[in-house]
Write an enzyme that holds these catalytic residues in place. Structure first.
Site, mmCIF file in Angstrom:
data_model
loop_
_atom_site.group_PDB
_atom_site.id
_atom_site.type_symbol
_atom_site.label_atom_id
_atom_site.label_comp_id
_atom_site.label_asym_id
_atom_site.label_seq_id
_atom_site.Cartn_x
_atom_site.Cartn_y
_atom_site.Cartn_z
ATOM 1 N N HIS A 110 83.286 42.083 27.390
ATOM 2 C CA HIS A 110 83.945 43.192 26.698
ATOM 3 C C HIS A 110 83.541 43.227 25.233
ATOM 4 C CE1 HIS A 110 87.288 45.134 24.513
ATOM 5 N NE2 HIS A 110 87.183 46.000 25.498
ATOM 6 N N CYS A 485 72.357 52.897 32.739
ATOM 7 C CA CYS A 485 73.339 52.867 31.659
ATOM 8 C C CYS A 485 73.888 51.471 31.419
ATOM 9 C CB CYS A 485 74.460 53.866 31.898
ATOM 10 S SG CYS A 485 75.440 53.480 33.355
HETATM 11 C C1 PEP Z 1 77.342 48.477 34.325
HETATM 12 O O1 PEP Z 1 77.978 47.835 35.159
HETATM 13 O O2 PEP Z 1 76.130 48.304 34.100
HETATM 14 C C2 PEP Z 1 78.014 49.500 33.511
HETATM 15 C C3 PEP Z 1 77.332 50.263 32.699
HETATM 16 O O3 PEP Z 1 79.375 49.589 33.595
HETATM 17 P P1 PEP Z 1 80.391 48.548 32.901
HETATM 18 O O4 PEP Z 1 79.593 47.719 31.946
HETATM 19 O O5 PEP Z 1 81.418 49.380 32.245
HETATM 20 O O6 PEP Z 1 80.892 47.796 34.093
#
Ligand code: PEP
Ligand code: MG
Length: 527
Positions: A110, A485
């Site tokens: 986080h 992403c």
């Molecule tokens: C991922 O899992 O790569 C993502 C972009 O989502 P998060 O980091 O919010 O789980």
């Protein structure tokens, strides 16, 4: 580096492609973030090393709680927030801090992800720190630092220093802009940004992002009135009361989306439906639980019981992502209304939007298609009610290996794929994103791993799933738009891999956009 390349180009000594190839994309970071004063740095004493989670240099007084960070900041102090790990509740304090230091957590924890999004310096996973929240102290190698003591952190190297080291602000020059224009001339992929606030979206626009590839909606539930309504929703005993709480959230969500769409006017915005487990939104301390019970007019035991019921042994693999939307479809309905309601409102103002609604954590076609049906029927209702409509797309994240393996089935319904390589890496390796700090340094030292796979895409493993899913998806939907992403979307070697696999875009935190633009151009030149 930038100046030399652009000067040589102007003098006709090298051509455009060579000028671009002379740039080491990662080094651009130094132009975008504060750095330590070099002379002062030489005299500084390294206390400990953690992971270089978010670049830049920060110096300030130690605080251990997000509320204190916000309060000290208001009082004109510069602080570094020191935590075992952070959670969404800490957002306001993180925003107020000069930098963030955590004892636990990897490159996609986080703290790391949020700090990168904010362009804020962060060192994560400094496992040698012993943090005592009660005494408000942090101990390292027998040395004890207290709240208020000065500390300096370098998020580019992961070093943590004792005391105050002066920093210097970055300066963007005309040469930099020229280089960026050159990158756009050669690139084939576009570069979007991961942004959850109008401010971050605006920042990314100035760095040249052409859309949002990931808007994580969860942070939008944390401030003031919103968290109250969110908690009411979570604690609701039946669908009716849950819907009532959600109706309170709707105007807040819609206003948030309006801000983001406005900042990205004319560009696509991918909004992801709620992803994190619900227990992150409820208080875990008895004072907070009592306050919530009072606010809701229920006995504290009701709150305690619900919080206990939400406890999971492994939240990363628990009730999150589209599992939430499939068990509580009214959340998906509310978010769809908020997203498309915002787009319709802006349409009336003459602002062009391209909303893309993204379902997180799909593993099974039907998990996705059930959500897609709810999104489409809610949209149809909204359009009928308002007598107005807007084009939108519905797609999914590919972040569970099963989704990659069955991508041809999922693409029969999904209009786009976005590879969530943070979770995809976690689940392909079986390494918890948040617990990697205990063994990663040893794995790197012993060369069991060449790189931290949460930073640099593992092309032989995780990358093959990305390739396979893109290819399989396009067998049934040749124009399937594919992007990435996960945090890898701003890492040069991973960006180049994405180009080779044929992705349409990469999406990364605002401050990494220039790095991704140069890496994408280099990949096209190297073809
Ligand atoms: C991922 O899992 O790569 C993502 C972009 O989502 P998060 O980091 O919010 O789980
Ligand atoms: Mg994810």
């Amino acid at each position: 580096m930038v100046k030399i390349a652009v000067d040589l180009l102007r003098q006709g000594v090298i051509d455009e492609k060579t000028a671009l190839q002379r740039i080491e994309p990662n080094k651009l970071d130094e132009l975008l973030h504060p750095v330590f004063d070099k002379a002062a740095l030489k005299k500084a004493n390294v206390l400990v090393k953690g992971l270089p989670a978010s670049p830049g240099a920060a110096t300030g007084q130690i605080v251990f709680f997000a509320d204190d960070a916000a309060a000290w900041y208001k009082g004109g102090k510069k602080v570094v927030l020191v935590r075992i790990e952070t959670s969404p509740e800490d957002l306001a304090g993180m925003a107020a801090a000069e930098g963030i230091l955590t004892a636990r957590g990897g490159m996609t924890s986080h703290a790391a992800v949020v700090a990168r999004g904010m362009g804020k310096c962060c060192v994560s996973g400094a496992g040698a720190l012993i943090i005592d929240y009660k005494k408000k102290t942090v101990e390292v190698d027998g040395k004890i630092l207290k709240e208020g003591d000065f500390i300096s952190i370098n998020g580019t190297t992961g070093q943590v220093f004792e005391g105050q080291i002066p920093t210097q602000d970055p300066e963007l020059t005309g040469d930099f802009n020229e280089l960026m224009k050159l990158a756009d001339k050669y690139t084939k992929m576009s570069v979007r940004t991961n942004a959850d606030t109008p401010k971050d979206a605006q920042q990314a626009r100035t760095f040249g992002a052409v859309g949002i590839g990931l808007c994580r909606t969860e942070h939008m539930f944390f401030e003031g009135e919103k968290i109250k309504a969110m908690r009411e929703m979570i604690l609701a005993e039946n669908t009716e009361t849950r819907k009532l709480a959600l109706s309170k959230l709707l105007p807040f969500q819609q206003a948030d989306f309006e801000g983001i769409f406005r900042a990205m006017a004319g560009y696509p915005v991918t909004v992801r439906l709620l992803d994190p487990p619900l227990h992150e939104f409820v208080p875990h301390d008895s004072k907070g639980q009592q306050e919530l019970a009072d606010a809701m007019g229920v006995d504290v035991h009701v709150v305690v019981q619900r919080v206990e019921a939400l406890h999971e042994s492994n939240p990363m693999l628990g009730h999150r992502g589209c599992r939430l939307g499939n068990t509580y479809p009214e959340i998906t309905e509310m978010q769809t209304r908020a997203i498309l309601g915002a787009a319709l409102k802006l349409k009336e103002e003459g602002v062009v939007t391209y909303p893309e609604i993204m379902v997180p954590l799909t593993g099974i076609l039907y998990e996705f298609s059930e959500q897609e049906k709810i999104i489409r029927s809610t949209a149809a209702q909204l359009f009928a009610e308002t007598g107005n409509s807007i084009e939108y797309k519905v797609g999914t994240m590919i972040e569970i290996p099963r989704a990659a393996l069955t991508a041809n089935r999922i693409a029969s319904v999904a209009e786009f794929f976005s590879f969530g390589t943070n979770d995809l890496t976690q689940m392909t390796f079986g390494y918890s994103r948040d617990d990697i700090a205990s063994f990663l340094p040893i794995y790197l030292e012993k060369k069991i791993l060449k790189f931290d796979p949460f930073q640099v895409l593992d092309q032989n493993g995780v990358g093959q799933l990305v390739r396979m899913a893109t290819e399989r998806g396009r067998t049934v939907r040749p124009d399937l738009k594919c992007g990435i992403c996960g945090e890898h979307g701003g890492e040069p070697s991973s960006v180049k891999f994405c180009h080779r696999v044929g992705l349409n875009y990469v999406s990364c935190s605002p401050y990494r956009v220039p790095i991704a633009r140069v890496a994408a151009a280099q990949a096209a030149i190297e073809e």
